[in-house]
Motif scaffolding. Structure first.
Motif, PDB file in Angstrom:
ATOM      1  N   VAL A  23       0.898  -1.232  -0.141  1.00 50.63           N
ATOM      2  CA  VAL A  23       0.082   0.135   0.042  1.00 50.63           C
ATOM      3  C   VAL A  23       0.961   1.341  -0.031  1.00 50.63           C
ATOM      4  O   VAL A  23       1.924   1.438   0.849  1.00 50.63           O
ATOM      5  N   ILE A  24       0.703   1.878  -1.166  1.00 53.35           N
ATOM      6  CA  ILE A  24       1.372   3.395  -1.171  1.00 53.35           C
ATOM      7  C   ILE A  24       0.867   4.426  -0.292  1.00 53.35           C
ATOM      8  O   ILE A  24       1.509   5.139   0.457  1.00 53.35           O
ATOM      9  N   SER A  25      -0.501   4.596  -0.426  1.00 51.16           N
ATOM     10  CA  SER A  25      -1.455   5.577   0.236  1.00 51.16           C
ATOM     11  C   SER A  25      -2.710   5.323   0.131  1.00 51.16           C
ATOM     12  O   SER A  25      -3.276   4.446  -0.572  1.00 51.16           O
ATOM     13  N   ILE A  26      -3.450   6.021   1.081  1.00 52.67           N
ATOM     14  CA  ILE A  26      -5.064   5.884   0.972  1.00 52.67           C
ATOM     15  C   ILE A  26      -5.442   7.410   0.692  1.00 52.67           C
ATOM     16  O   ILE A  26      -5.009   8.298   1.434  1.00 52.67           O
ATOM     17  N   GLU A  27      -6.319   7.459  -0.402  1.00 57.81           N
ATOM     18  CA  GLU A  27      -6.691   8.843  -0.876  1.00 57.81           C
ATOM     19  C   GLU A  27      -8.113   8.928  -0.861  1.00 57.81           C
ATOM     20  O   GLU A  27      -9.012   8.140  -1.034  1.00 57.81           O
ATOM     21  N   TYR A  41     -13.714  -2.786 -15.411  1.00 58.52           N
ATOM     22  CA  TYR A  41     -13.489  -2.640 -14.010  1.00 58.52           C
ATOM     23  C   TYR A  41     -12.826  -1.318 -13.844  1.00 58.52           C
ATOM     24  O   TYR A  41     -12.272  -1.005 -12.764  1.00 58.52           O
ATOM     25  N   MET A  42     -12.222  -0.820 -14.995  1.00 59.38           N
ATOM     26  CA  MET A  42     -11.281   0.285 -15.022  1.00 59.38           C
ATOM     27  C   MET A  42     -12.062   1.683 -15.360  1.00 59.38           C
ATOM     28  O   MET A  42     -12.682   1.660 -16.216  1.00 59.38           O
ATOM     29  N   LYS A  43     -12.271   2.383 -14.142  1.00 61.34           N
ATOM     30  CA  LYS A  43     -12.852   3.613 -14.382  1.00 61.34           C
ATOM     31  C   LYS A  43     -12.106   4.752 -14.701  1.00 61.34           C
ATOM     32  O   LYS A  43     -12.707   5.868 -15.074  1.00 61.34           O
ATOM     33  N   GLY A  44     -10.828   4.903 -15.064  1.00 65.66           N
ATOM     34  CA  GLY A  44     -10.102   5.826 -15.688  1.00 65.66           C
ATOM     35  C   GLY A  44      -8.688   5.864 -15.040  1.00 65.66           C
ATOM     36  O   GLY A  44      -8.131   5.016 -14.478  1.00 65.66           O
ATOM     37  N   VAL A  45      -8.256   7.237 -14.936  1.00 63.37           N
ATOM     38  CA  VAL A  45      -6.836   7.499 -14.378  1.00 63.37           C
ATOM     39  C   VAL A  45      -6.975   8.597 -13.198  1.00 63.37           C
ATOM     40  O   VAL A  45      -7.758   9.586 -13.311  1.00 63.37           O
ATOM     41  N   VAL A  46      -6.044   8.519 -12.287  1.00 62.12           N
ATOM     42  CA  VAL A  46      -5.912   9.636 -11.356  1.00 62.12           C
ATOM     43  C   VAL A  46      -4.629   9.885 -11.300  1.00 62.12           C
ATOM     44  O   VAL A  46      -3.750   9.191 -11.549  1.00 62.12           O
ATOM     45  N   LYS A  47      -4.131  11.197 -10.892  1.00 65.13           N
ATOM     46  CA  LYS A  47      -2.826  11.599 -10.606  1.00 65.13           C
ATOM     47  C   LYS A  47      -2.519  11.627  -9.078  1.00 65.13           C
ATOM     48  O   LYS A  47      -3.225  12.209  -8.492  1.00 65.13           O
ATOM     49  N   VAL A  48      -1.551  10.828  -8.732  1.00 65.89           N
ATOM     50  CA  VAL A  48      -1.174  10.549  -7.386  1.00 65.89           C
ATOM     51  C   VAL A  48       0.216  10.840  -7.242  1.00 65.89           C
ATOM     52  O   VAL A  48       0.972  10.042  -7.787  1.00 65.89           O
ATOM     53  N   ARG A  49       0.588  11.986  -6.574  1.00 63.13           N
ATOM     54  CA  ARG A  49       2.060  12.223  -6.518  1.00 63.13           C
ATOM     55  C   ARG A  49       2.802  12.357  -7.854  1.00 63.13           C
ATOM     56  O   ARG A  49       3.998  11.895  -7.937  1.00 63.13           O
ATOM     57  N   ASN A  71     -19.675   9.394   0.661  1.00 62.13           N
ATOM     58  CA  ASN A  71     -18.594  10.090   1.412  1.00 62.13           C
ATOM     59  C   ASN A  71     -17.416   9.189   1.871  1.00 62.13           C
ATOM     60  O   ASN A  71     -16.388   9.651   2.156  1.00 62.13           O
ATOM     61  N   ASN A  72     -17.753   7.845   2.110  1.00 64.04           N
ATOM     62  CA  ASN A  72     -16.864   7.127   2.789  1.00 64.04           C
ATOM     63  C   ASN A  72     -15.949   6.271   1.573  1.00 64.04           C
ATOM     64  O   ASN A  72     -14.837   5.582   1.928  1.00 64.04           O
ATOM     65  N   VAL A  73     -16.249   6.149   0.304  1.00 65.45           N
ATOM     66  CA  VAL A  73     -15.351   5.693  -0.650  1.00 65.45           C
ATOM     67  C   VAL A  73     -14.243   6.576  -0.609  1.00 65.45           C
ATOM     68  O   VAL A  73     -13.873   7.548  -0.570  1.00 65.45           O
ATOM     69  N   LYS A  74     -13.060   5.314  -0.919  1.00 67.36           N
ATOM     70  CA  LYS A  74     -11.555   5.974  -0.740  1.00 67.36           C
ATOM     71  C   LYS A  74     -10.968   5.174  -1.879  1.00 67.36           C
ATOM     72  O   LYS A  74     -11.469   4.122  -2.585  1.00 67.36           O
ATOM     73  N   LEU A  75      -9.768   5.471  -2.311  1.00 65.46           N
ATOM     74  CA  LEU A  75      -8.939   5.085  -3.104  1.00 65.46           C
ATOM     75  C   LEU A  75      -7.564   4.371  -2.284  1.00 65.46           C
ATOM     76  O   LEU A  75      -7.077   5.112  -1.581  1.00 65.46           O
ATOM     77  N   ILE A  76      -7.191   2.906  -2.603  1.00 61.54           N
ATOM     78  CA  ILE A  76      -6.308   2.679  -1.917  1.00 61.54           C
ATOM     79  C   ILE A  76      -5.132   2.350  -3.189  1.00 61.54           C
ATOM     80  O   ILE A  76      -5.474   1.730  -3.959  1.00 61.54           O
ATOM     81  N   VAL A  77      -3.938   3.232  -2.967  1.00 64.83           N
ATOM     82  CA  VAL A  77      -3.057   3.251  -4.154  1.00 64.83           C
ATOM     83  C   VAL A  77      -2.303   1.989  -3.727  1.00 64.83           C
ATOM     84  O   VAL A  77      -1.471   2.121  -2.443  1.00 64.83           O
ATOM     85  N   ILE A  78      -2.072   1.054  -4.601  1.00 62.41           N
ATOM     86  CA  ILE A  78      -1.368  -0.233  -4.241  1.00 62.41           C
ATOM     87  C   ILE A  78      -0.156  -0.411  -5.183  1.00 62.41           C
ATOM     88  O   ILE A  78      -0.196   0.251  -6.520  1.00 62.41           O
ATOM     89  N   ALA A  85      -1.740   0.749  -9.010  1.00 67.45           N
ATOM     90  CA  ALA A  85      -3.013   0.969  -9.186  1.00 67.45           C
ATOM     91  C   ALA A  85      -3.778   1.546  -8.203  1.00 67.45           C
ATOM     92  O   ALA A  85      -3.172   1.332  -7.049  1.00 67.45           O
ATOM     93  N   ALA A  86      -4.904   2.073  -8.308  1.00 67.09           N
ATOM     94  CA  ALA A  86      -5.780   2.615  -7.261  1.00 67.09           C
ATOM     95  C   ALA A  86      -6.972   1.969  -7.118  1.00 67.09           C
ATOM     96  O   ALA A  86      -7.915   1.738  -7.974  1.00 67.09           O
ATOM     97  N   LEU A  87      -7.287   1.385  -6.124  1.00 65.83           N
ATOM     98  CA  LEU A  87      -8.533   0.532  -5.943  1.00 65.83           C
ATOM     99  C   LEU A  87      -9.615   1.413  -5.208  1.00 65.83           C
ATOM    100  O   LEU A  87      -9.464   1.950  -4.428  1.00 65.83           O
ATOM    101  N   ILE A  88     -10.687   1.478  -6.011  1.00 67.05           N
ATOM    102  CA  ILE A  88     -11.826   2.115  -5.449  1.00 67.05           C
ATOM    103  C   ILE A  88     -12.584   0.959  -4.371  1.00 67.05           C
ATOM    104  O   ILE A  88     -12.778   0.064  -4.805  1.00 67.05           O
ATOM    105  N   VAL A  89     -12.628   1.607  -3.208  1.00 69.09           N
ATOM    106  CA  VAL A  89     -13.304   0.572  -2.025  1.00 69.09           C
ATOM    107  C   VAL A  89     -14.297   1.530  -1.495  1.00 69.09           C
ATOM    108  O   VAL A  89     -14.204   2.773  -1.415  1.00 69.09           O
ATOM    109  N   ASN A  90     -15.339   0.529  -1.039  1.00 71.46           N
ATOM    110  CA  ASN A  90     -16.445   1.731  -0.114  1.00 71.46           C
ATOM    111  C   ASN A  90     -15.798   2.082   1.185  1.00 71.46           C
ATOM    112  O   ASN A  90     -16.396   3.269   1.720  1.00 71.46           O
TER     113      ASN A  90
END
Length: 154
Positions: A23-27, A41-49, A71-78, A85-90
């Protein structure tokens, strides 16, 4: 006794865990740059760091349903063996310690489509399915093309 740290998250009504070393970060979920004609399953891309990272919907991967954004949905960057990759999680819940005696192997890893489930942590009343992020990414249909495209960008 070996102790491992995992990041626990919720997708649908189930808890999953990823070893913290992946895990790199939680965003916060912010603007996703949608890319047409990608796998469902791929929703697009985000820019992280400063890095463009593909965004993967865990609800779509595990349950073949789109995630409900709240409001609880997060990205876990792995980080897998060769791509981030960034995983969208509830919900990204917590970081916990798992002792070796709390880990159980499960035979579902024998199935090609679920080989990324590496075991289950049984902690008191909770069952947390552990995920190998490298196997998860490798198992995604057509992701090799996405990975090749992402890695070829400057």
């Amino acid at each position: 006794m070996d102790v491992s740290k995992i990041v626990v998250f919720r997708t649908s009504d189930e808890e999953y865990g990823i070893p913290i070393e992946h895990v790199i970060s939680i965003e916060k979920l912010e603007d996703i740059n949608v890319i047409p004609n990608m796998p469902v399953y791929m929703k697009g891309v985000v820019k992280v760091r400063g890095e463009l990272i593909p965004v993967l919907d865990t609800n779509q991967i595990f349950y073949h349903q789109n995630i409900t954004i709240d409001n609880n949905v997060k990205l876990i960057v792995i980080q897998s063996d060769d791509i981030s990759a960034a995983l969208i999680v509830n919900e990204a819940k917590e970081i916990i310690d798992i002792e070796e005696n709390q880990l159980k192997t499960i035979p579902i890893g024998a199935f090609q489509s679920t080989k990324y489930f590496s075991g289950v942590a049984s902690i008191e009343w909770r069952l947390i399915t552990l995920i190998n992020p490298t196997y998860l990414i490798e198992s995604l249909e057509n992701f090799a093309i996405v990975k090749e495209e992402m890695m070829s960008r400057p």
